[in-house]
Motif scaffolding. Structure first.
Motif, PDB file in Angstrom:
ATOM      1  N   LEU A  49      17.725  16.999  -9.560  1.00 16.98           N
ATOM      2  CA  LEU A  49      17.978  16.431 -10.887  1.00 16.98           C
ATOM      3  C   LEU A  49      17.378  17.265 -12.010  1.00 16.98           C
ATOM      4  N   TYR A  70      23.272  13.900  -9.586  1.00 17.06           N
ATOM      5  CA  TYR A  70      22.942  12.671  -8.847  1.00 17.06           C
ATOM      6  C   TYR A  70      23.967  12.453  -7.741  1.00 17.06           C
ATOM      7  N   LEU A  92      15.167  10.911 -14.421  1.00 16.49           N
ATOM      8  CA  LEU A  92      16.236  10.193 -15.113  1.00 16.49           C
ATOM      9  C   LEU A  92      15.731   9.697 -16.467  1.00 16.49           C
ATOM     10  N   TRP A 137      21.076   3.945 -14.120  1.00 15.48           N
ATOM     11  CA  TRP A 137      20.842   4.079 -12.670  1.00 15.48           C
ATOM     12  C   TRP A 137      21.757   3.124 -11.897  1.00 15.48           C
TER      13      TRP A 137
END
Lengths: 217, 217
Positions: A85, A104, A153, A179
């Motif tokens: 990521l 992702y 994230l 998410w």
């Protein structure tokens, strides 16, 4: 024939410590390989010992038992996920969000077994610990690795929020909604709930829905 | 003492057919109960027979084997899910979307084991069939039940799109993005990935993100 005669510059205390870490790393490498190739059912002390070329007792000594193996391999999974990521910082905020979203999915598709175990339930990581009230250092390391991955994230969303392209809602709440959407999309794809030819454009549509959904009002 | 003396108006052909359907329905009821209380591991021919008060051979006769049991119980799950998603038609389109989204979560929380099996992978329903090239009628019934449940979601989005409160993108694509987000949110909640006290407001935030994400440009 003594160890110090072969390694004159090394401290006799430090040398075995380093070898211990090397053996553990080799065992985690082996466990990761076994999980990817043979799934959770194949992840046994014996299989990992064979793959790593050590005696089963070596696995018990370094990683306890099957739960210890799983704890170590999930930690490895979250570390790989964090690395996957980590997008180049020189992208524009929206491009960076999209790149992170695509990374992702790519990680989940490349490591479906690990992804399913990392996020698919079976309860909390505490279930892997024989004494969750006093967690084992490996259990703590697993929690921290999971938090670092989620932090990636959060960080990319914070960057976009600072640039004014994401609404001013609480950061953790935005991260949770983003998410949810990417996790749901890759989970349904991994479960075979969508015709395989449609998955890439459908995922792009999910990313675009997210971007509109988190844009400033 | 003959059957016809008790049911003079019934055809002697139709009567046993009805009893067959009754026994099957009782077995599916029993299987649904066993799955909810004892999980997938507990869903055995013996447990279902005991719960339904029939001999194990009765389960074999009506539902084949464990895969047949699972096929029937997942079909029941999708039928329950469709019923749960059937919101009053007199709501405004956006209120109806929200109500459907909340009903989606409520079903998943009320039936976590079934929900996980219905959407959690383990591959396609064809894996449950001994001959997927020539699917068993029960396998076809399961696919159709799943499509009816997805159809509920499509229908409520179509209604909102017709009212102009959802963008004019292809309907199936919007349904997939919405499904991804709600599925991801409830999956992460079921997996224990969020502090339990935060889940209801977090889910509302997901629904609001979805509404903004699918609103007309």
């Amino acid at each position: 024939m003594s160890r110090s005669s072969h390694q004159p510059q090394r401290s006799p205390v430090a040398a075995p410590r380093k070898r211990t870490a090397d053996v553990r790393a080799a065992l985690v490498d082996a466990a990761w390989w076994v999980l990817e190739h043979d799934g959770l059912a194949g992840l046994t002390v014996r299989a990992v010992a064979t793959r790593a070329g050590v005696a089963p007792m070596g696995v018990y000594n370094h990683l306890r038992d099957k739960n210890g193996l799983l704890t170590a391999v999930l930690t490895r999974g979250f570390d790989e996920f964090s690395a996957a990521l980590a997008e180049p910082a020189d992208l524009e905020p929206v491009a960076r969000l999209l790149a992170t979203g695509r990374a992702y999915r790519a990680f989940a598709l490349a490591h479906p077994v690990a992804y399913g175990l990392m996020f698919g339930g079976g309860g909390s990581t505490a279930d892997l610990d024989p004494d969750p009230e006093h967690p084992h250092p490996d259990t703590i390391a697993l929690s921290e690795a999971g938090e670092r991955a989620f932090g990636r994230l959060v960080s990319v969303i914070a960057h976009a929020q600072a640039a004014g392209v994401v609404r001013a809602d609480p950061l953790e709440q935005i991260a949770w909604t983003v998410w949810s959407a990417v996790h749901g999309a890759v989970s349904l794809e991994l479960a075979g709930s969508l015709p395989p030819t449609d998955t890439a454009p459908s995922y792009e549509a999910v990313l675009e829905m997210i971007l509109r959904g988190i844009a400033p009002g």
